[in-house]
Design a protein around this motif. Structure first.
Motif, short mmCIF file in Angstrom:
data_model
loop_
_atom_site.label_atom_id
_atom_site.label_comp_id
_atom_site.label_asym_id
_atom_site.label_seq_id
_atom_site.Cartn_x
_atom_site.Cartn_y
_atom_site.Cartn_z
N THR A 200 0.64 -1.25 -0.04
CA THR A 200 0.00 -0.08 0.07
C THR A 200 0.93 1.40 0.02
O THR A 200 0.52 2.16 -0.65
N GLU A 201 1.83 1.20 0.75
CA GLU A 201 2.87 2.41 0.75
C GLU A 201 3.40 2.59 -0.64
O GLU A 201 3.66 3.66 -0.96
N ALA A 202 3.74 1.64 -1.35
CA ALA A 202 4.42 1.69 -2.63
C ALA A 202 3.53 2.22 -3.70
O ALA A 202 3.89 3.06 -4.34
N ILE A 203 1.94 1.64 -3.53
CA ILE A 203 1.01 2.39 -4.30
C ILE A 203 0.65 3.85 -3.90
O ILE A 203 0.68 4.63 -5.03
N LEU B 221 3.19 5.87 -2.88
CA LEU B 221 4.18 6.76 -3.56
C LEU B 221 4.00 6.93 -5.16
O LEU B 221 4.16 7.81 -5.58
N VAL B 222 3.65 5.83 -5.95
CA VAL B 222 3.46 5.87 -7.25
C VAL B 222 2.29 7.05 -7.60
O VAL B 222 2.42 7.88 -8.37
N PHE B 223 1.11 6.88 -6.73
CA PHE B 223 0.13 7.56 -6.86
C PHE B 223 0.60 9.05 -6.70
O PHE B 223 0.09 10.16 -7.24
N ASN C 154 3.37 10.40 -7.20
CA ASN C 154 4.01 10.87 -8.46
C ASN C 154 3.25 11.15 -9.95
O ASN C 154 3.67 11.75 -10.84
N TRP C 155 1.96 10.54 -9.92
CA TRP C 155 1.26 10.82 -10.92
C TRP C 155 0.89 12.10 -11.37
O TRP C 155 1.00 12.65 -12.53
N ASN D 214 3.02 14.64 -11.00
CA ASN D 214 4.42 15.34 -11.74
C ASN D 214 4.56 14.44 -13.09
O ASN D 214 4.68 15.18 -14.03
N VAL D 215 3.90 13.27 -13.12
CA VAL D 215 4.07 12.59 -14.56
C VAL D 215 3.33 13.38 -15.63
O VAL D 215 3.36 13.59 -16.61
#
Length: 134
Positions: free
Chosen positions: A73-76, A78-80, A82-83, A85-86
């Motif tokens: 969940t923590e990894a997800i 972090l991905v969200f 960054n979205w 910025n992407v």
């Protein structure tokens, strides 16, 4: 009556029975029933102990699975995070594209390539991967 007080001996001072059937002849039926009840209670407590141990092991396994889920969940998250910025980078790259002329083109332009991956080594890497698979 004598002048001596009557009292019972402590349990460790009593004479032990010689076996399971040896003392039942002289024991009262109420005492035999009480002993049988205590034996049944002991069996129930042993079963409860075994079931409690099984529940404890299942809870430990659940704890490990929840820890894994928490890490995922923590990894997800972090991905969200960054979205934004992407998407902003894609928008900036798309803003630099020339505006299409509606009279000459009917297709919408794609954004500029943001990441360039060199492909000059691709055939050697593919051959190496196939060799490792064999």
């Amino acid at each position: 009556m004598s002048g001596y007080p009557t009292r019972s001996f402590p349990s460790h001072m009593r004479q032990p029975s010689l076996g399971p059937g040896a003392g039942s002849m002289g024991q009262s039926p109420a005492l035999v029933v009480r002993v049988n009840e205590k034996k049944a209670e002991l069996e129930n407590l042993k079963e409860l102990r075994d079931l409690s141990a099984a529940v404890a092991s299942q809870m430990e396994a659940l704890e490990q699975k929840l820890a894994t889920l928490s890490d995922g969940t923590e990894a997800i998250a972090l991905v969200f995070a960054n979205w934004h910025n992407v998407l902003r980078a894609i928008n900036m790259a798309s803003a630099k594209l020339p505006k299409p002329n509606p009279e000459t083109e009917n297709t919408t332009p794609l954004p500029q390539t943001l990441v360039r991956i060199p492909t000059e080594h691709a055939p050697a890497l593919q051959a190496h991967a196939e060799g490792a698979a064999e």
